[in-house]
Design a protein around this motif. Structure first.
Motif, PDB file in Angstrom:
ATOM      1  N   UNK A 202      -0.283   1.760  -3.487  1.00  0.00           N
ATOM      2  CA  UNK A 202      -0.637   0.738  -3.983  1.00  0.00           C
ATOM      3  C   UNK A 202      -1.984   1.019  -3.049  1.00  0.00           C
ATOM      4  N   UNK A 203      -2.420   1.855  -1.613  1.00  0.00           N
ATOM      5  CA  UNK A 203      -3.094   1.387  -1.135  1.00  0.00           C
ATOM      6  C   UNK A 203      -4.617   1.166  -1.550  1.00  0.00           C
TER       7      UNK A 203
ATOM      8  N   UNK B 103       0.892  -0.919   0.177  1.00  0.00           N
ATOM      9  CA  UNK B 103      -0.106   0.396   0.200  1.00  0.00           C
ATOM     10  C   UNK B 103       0.963   0.983   0.248  1.00  0.00           C
ATOM     11  N   UNK B 104       1.812   1.105   0.955  1.00  0.00           N
ATOM     12  CA  UNK B 104       2.349   3.087   0.800  1.00  0.00           C
ATOM     13  C   UNK B 104       3.975   2.283   0.743  1.00  0.00           C
TER      14      UNK B 104
END
Lengths: 396, 396
Positions: A240-241, A235-236
């Motif tokens: 690409x959360x 995600x971080x």
């Protein structure tokens, strides 16, 4: 009418979400809000990751392996080796976000009623995963004055009971931005060995370390291979959360084979997002260099700006993209609501996360807020101006 | 070395996965296996769904709303209205597969130690979700002889205790293929009203009803709006198992606001898959007509073929794409292993799911297997030949 039991085991509300209705009302009034309250980066997702999904040739969007694509796990293991994390594909289970990795971990190592010790303030959703799993969170206090360094080991030992199964840390920390030193990680290693506990390390911000500081993974410490469980997420790292791809890693075969049963019950992690995550591993180093440079510069701007405001103190973050600030107010939650309900500077205001929700101990951190520096510098500067003006008006 | 507690609350192993090592060994020997054991359709995913993901213009793959895209929930509500399910966007939470919808539901309505009554045989992963949530499954037996119709209401009532929170059904049923009649759904409505229970209906196979039979949703029954919770998924409807998009639906505001806390803790459902699922709603009716025609024809071929084999009996399925068959063997699990380890017909064999794993009551369904008709007819016919030859050799 049927009644839910204890309202879903008193599932706590996320402190980050609590203010959303106030923000929605402010937006309806036409207010512009600088969102310092959530960790949603504005950084572009690597082009290779997005292109891989566009180019994927899928006819039947079928279940993948419950532990995730073999090809992805292999490449991910290679990535970890570069970070001194020596794992191979069978030590990894690909999960739906770091969230699911935490759920699998708690479910696998804890029975209902077991305890996990967590330094507070901590990522508030740990409460949610513990509640889902019927696990009890036992907080150990880390202090603003110490920059949220690891509490003394004696404080942990006071809390160990026959029900304690693990210590859970977030490194670098959300919400504190604190990066544990090698010595601190070594201290944790010793206590978990001594008491036969698991050490669960949420390392989703691993790549975000500033001022040349180095991240020490719990997976790199010799002698605690059977105790260590790492939580990770794309995600971080790759902004690409929305992919919802994470990972659970451990050399402990009993833990991983138990976690696989949880993984199999939910069938598989999302396919498109695995394609994106696998391709993201080809992201060139320059992407990260630029991103770290950007966050580092934002951090400096934010910390410097906060320190200039009368009565504001900051625990200087060394990693991730959050910091905890003490404000000259009694009740930061009331102030945060007031910012959304009643304040404006040229029709603009800011949204911050009251820090009390990150503490498990009641009435703690009442004058603190968590600030995420996920905005462009010009917007951070404007947010600082707004905060300064607001504090002046709020006190008056 | 740290010990896991009771091995993750004795998380059960999926009966579908138990035989995987045997299948892997058979494949290594060069054996061709017809997989009748899992519900992974070979039907093509609608082109519109896949195209939408290819055409999506994403720069930052960010978190979505924790309840899922508003646009998707709106369109989905419209879709449900066509099926006499009257819900609007606030009655829906988009989940990561039907799996997560079941986890949210159990977590929201049950405290640790609460009970859920489920007609057995049932989808084995219900055990997994109950174990994760610390909830106890109480089975009520539905019988092969009755084609797995709803057990008499008196049997349910014998099992209701102060800890009973819900009855959970799968309609049409996995593994039975049974489709509940309007009368049966009405009987369930009455008992949940009488005892103030929730009725949770897993309706992921809603669209798969044969011989002109009509599916009655628990959401269409007047008077139990506050009791009814529907579980849904795009996995089977659009052959999109790898998307991992499901849905939890209820008009009960207390249930939905509690479930939202679980949804917020895990942040959001996967973004790419939501894009695909929203576009899938534009799939023309012809797609479904063809798919249902195909499954219907496969069902007829399979059932007819099974009935022709000496000693084999089938509970004729009216929906979904599974059936339970009784075999002339004592221990279907042993037979299923033997099929993979020791049997071959021109180097080919079949893989079936022993049905005992779908029963919660020990030593039940020992001579039964679940067969999924997710293969092309020519392959189903070949699988039937193999089964016939295998039974002859196994008995001998």
């Amino acid at each position: 009418m049927p009644k839910i039991s204890n309202k879903g085991r008193a599932m706590p509300e996320s402190p980050i979400r609590k203010l959303v209705p106030y923000a929605e009302a402010a937006i309806k009034k036409g207010r512009v809000i600088y969102q310092l309250n959530i960790g949603q980066p504005d950084i572009k997702t690597p082009a290779k990751a997005l292109a891989a999904v566009k180019n994927a040739d899928i006819e039947v969007l079928s279940y993948s392996h419950s532990a995730g694509f073999e090809s992805y796990r292999n490449k991910l293991a290679t990535y970890y080796k570069k970070h001194d994390i020596n794992v191979s594909l069978e030590d990894l289970i690909i999960t739906t976000g770091g969230s699911e990795a935490l759920l699998f971990t708690m479910g696998s190592i804890c029975d209902v009623g077991d305890e996990v010790i967590i330094p507070e303030p901590f990522y508030a959703n740990y409460n949610g995963f513990a509640t889902s799993s019927g696990v009890t969170v036992v907080p150990v206090k880390s202090k603003f004055e110490d920059g949220f360094a690891l509490p003394p080991i004696s404080e942990f030992e006071k809390l160990v009971t026959p029900k304690t199964k693990a210590i859970l840390i977030c490194n670098p920390g959300n919400p504190t931005g604190y990066l544990y030193t090698q010595e601190e990680i070594q201290q944790l290693a010793e206590i978990v060995k001594k008491h036969d506990l698991f050490i669960v390390a949420d390392e989703v911000y691993r790549e975000f370390a500033y001022e040349g500081a180095k991240h020490y993974s719990i997976m790199s410490v010799p002698g605690i291979e059977q105790n260590a469980i790492m939580i990770d997420s794309v995600s971080k790292r790759y902004s690409m959360c929305g992919a919802r791809i994470g990972c659970m890693a451990s050399k402990n075969k009993e833990v991983m084979s138990t976690a696989m049963k949880f993984a199999q019950a939910r069938l598989s992690p999302p396919t498109f997002a695995q394609i994106a995550s696998e391709a993201a591993l080809d992201t060139p180093q320059e992407y990260f260099d630029e991103v770290i440079e950007e966050y580092s510069s934002r951090r400096n701007t934010l910390v410097k700006g906060l320190e200039k405001i009368d009565g504001v103190r900051v625990a200087n973050p060394k990693g991730a993209f959050y910091c905890i600030a003490e404000l000259p107010v009694k009740d930061a939650e009331d102030f945060a609501k007031w910012l959304l309900e009643s304040f404006q500077l040229d029709n603009e205001t800011i949204m911050v996360a009251p820090a009390a929700g990150f503490y498990s101990t009641p009435n703690t951190g009442l004058n603190q807020v968590r600030i995420a520096y996920v905005l462009k510098e010009e917007n951070l500067l404007r947010a600082l101006e707004i905060l300064k003006a607001a504090l002046k008006e709020y006190k008056g």
